[in-house]
Design an enzyme around this catalytic site. Structure first.
Site, PDB file in Angstrom:
ATOM      1  CE  LYS A  36      41.133  74.156  39.030  1.00 21.70           C
ATOM      2  NZ  LYS A  36      42.244  74.107  38.727  1.00 21.70           N
ATOM      3  CE1 TYR A  57      29.616  44.714  53.062  1.00 24.55           C
ATOM      4  CE2 TYR A  57      29.748  47.235  53.146  1.00 24.55           C
ATOM      5  CZ  TYR A  57      29.166  46.053  52.567  1.00 24.55           C
ATOM      6  OH  TYR A  57      27.888  45.980  51.937  1.00 24.55           O
TER       7      TYR A  57
HETATM    8  C1  LIG Z   1      43.104  74.726  39.572  1.00 21.52           C
HETATM    9  C2  LIG Z   1      44.001  75.959  39.107  1.00 21.52           C
HETATM   10  C3  LIG Z   1      44.466  76.950  39.953  1.00 21.52           C
HETATM   11  C4  LIG Z   1      44.002  76.943  41.509  1.00 21.52           C
HETATM   12  O1  LIG Z   1      44.730  76.019  42.402  1.00 21.52           O
HETATM   13  P1  LIG Z   1      44.907  75.846  43.793  1.00 21.52           P
HETATM   14  O2  LIG Z   1      45.766  75.211  44.297  1.00 21.52           O
HETATM   15  O3  LIG Z   1      43.175  75.564  44.112  1.00 21.52           O
HETATM   16  O4  LIG Z   1      44.689  77.321  44.564  1.00 21.52           O
HETATM   17  C5  LIG Z   1      45.367  77.998  39.635  1.00 21.52           C
HETATM   18  N1  LIG Z   1      45.783  77.821  38.379  1.00 21.52           N
HETATM   19  C6  LIG Z   1      45.729  76.826  37.611  1.00 21.52           C
HETATM   20  C7  LIG Z   1      46.070  76.962  36.017  1.00 21.52           C
HETATM   21  C8  LIG Z   1      44.566  76.084  38.123  1.00 21.52           C
HETATM   22  O5  LIG Z   1      44.239  74.918  37.091  1.00 21.52           O
END
Ligand SMILES: *Cc1c(COP(=O)(O)O)cnc(C)c1O
Length: 366
Positions: free
Chosen positions: A34, A254
């Site tokens: 994702k 800055y």
């Molecule tokens: C993003 C996500 C994962 C993966 O989690 P990680 O900590 O990146 O391994 C697994 N399950 C769900 C539902 C997620 O949204």
């Protein structure tokens, strides 16, 4: 050209995926890609893993369509299911799998006629209190879907709030509830994210869902023999574009947040918060200059930041600067270490690399 480039090592991605599989030899591991593959480019990551993984996991339909249109035919699970009933037509068309976490999604599915039954993962809220059916409602939903011609291959899915923590009490509470539900419903499970894949064999189910570990970040609070084998996938690499010597007491950048405690050699690096490099990086945040660790000094600007290279005699204009990842000399700077200096987590740094930074892909599956 501006020297800042995100180099993506797709061989390392495959290696890390294989490591996730070795952690859980009885499970199938859905590679979570994702958020554009956690900032690495979802389609490139999918092409590199397509021969390895039995399924990809994405957040939403749009992310799945990008993969299908890019030629990915592997099953894809929508972790949050549909966001509106009209998405079901595309779920069906692209033969996607979907999570259901709310009653309206179940109703929409039951009112739809897919060409083929849709594989469904029923999400239960076992304690994260974000998405999912309340435990007392899961059994009714499960029965309903089991009898529905629209759904097939039911799995029970849940997410852990604290799988990364050393104090395991809340994890064990969630796990006990899930084991009870799995027994009652005789349901195959999909529970484990990366930390649970690495640290909690008890959570390994028919499926696991490793994400961040595929990209080489260790989600646990400390290193283990397995996390030590993770390889960084992204190397955010730039160069020194200017050098100057400042006298003791002179401020840099800055607000003059950093003042030279002694006469110091300051390198200006192409890269800033306009590229996604975190403006919260504190003085002392490590970078690798010619493969040697140096401290960032002064506030990060939009397009540049400054580093104290007093200890790197060969630092010159054009010298390699690694913001995280692997330097040419083999030295590694973990994105986790950079994240902790920025008071954040690797997830935000990796997903935060902005489109202005070109991605360059390396490895056998480019
Ligand atoms: C993003 C996500 C994962 C993966 O989690 P990680 O900590 O990146 O391994 C697994 N399950 C769900 C539902 C997620 O949204």
């Amino acid at each position: 050209m501006r020297p800042l480039v995100a180099h993506i090592d797709l061989d390392a991605l495959r290696h890390n995926y294989q490591l996730a599989c070795q952690c859980a030899p009885q499970s199938r591991s859905a590679a979570v890609i994702k958020a554009d593959g956690y900032g690495h480019g979802a389609l490139a990551c999918a092409r590199a893993l397509a021969g390895e993984t039995p399924a990809f996991a994405v957040a939403c339909l749009e992310e799945a369509v990008v993969l299908r249109e890019g030629g990915i035919t592997t099953p894809i699970i929508l972790l949050e299911g549909i966001f509106s009933a009209d998405e079901l037509a595309l779920v069906d068309h692209h033969q996607l799998w979907m999570a259901v976490h709310s009653a309206w999604q179940v109703e929409a599915l039951l009112a739809f006629s897919p060409r083929e039954p849709i594989p469904v993962w029923v999400k239960v809220d076992s304690g994260m209190h974000r998405l999912g059916f309340a435990p007392e409602n899961v059994s009714a939903v499960w029965q309903q879907l089991r009898e529905a011609p629209q759904a097939t291959s039911l799995h029970l899915m849940s997410h852990f709030a604290t799988a990364d923590a050393t104090d395991s009490r809340y994890f064990q509470q969630q796990m006990a509830l899930l084991q009870m539900l799995a027994t009652t419903l005789n349901a195959p499970l999909c529970l484990a994210n990366s930390p649970a894949t690495l640290a909690w064999p008890v959570a390994h189910g028919a499926w696991n869902r490793p994400g961040i570990m595929l990209y080489g970040s260790n989600p646990l609070e400390s290193a283990t023999p397995v996390t030590d084998q993770l390889r960084p996938v992204m190397t955010l690499r730039s160069e020194i574009i200017a050098l100057r010597d400042v006298e003791a007491g002179e401020p840099v950048g800055y607000g003059g947040r950093w003042q030279a405690p002694r006469r110091s050699r300051i390198a200006v690096v192409a890269g800033g918060y306009g590229d996604g490099y975190d403006r919260h990086a504190q003085d002392g945040t490590p970078v690798l200059v010619n493969g040697q660790r140096c401290p960032l000094v002064g506030k990060v600007s939009m397009d540049m930041f400054t580093v104290d290279v007093s200890e790197v005699p060969d630092a010159s204009i054009g010298s390699e600067v690694v913001l995280w990842g692997r330097a040419a000399n083999g030295a590694v700077l973990s994105v986790d270490e950079v994240a902790s200096s920025c008071d954040t987590i690797s997830y935000t740094l990796l997903t935060g690399v902005l489109p202005r930074v070109p991605r360059r892909y390396h490895g056998a599956f480019v």
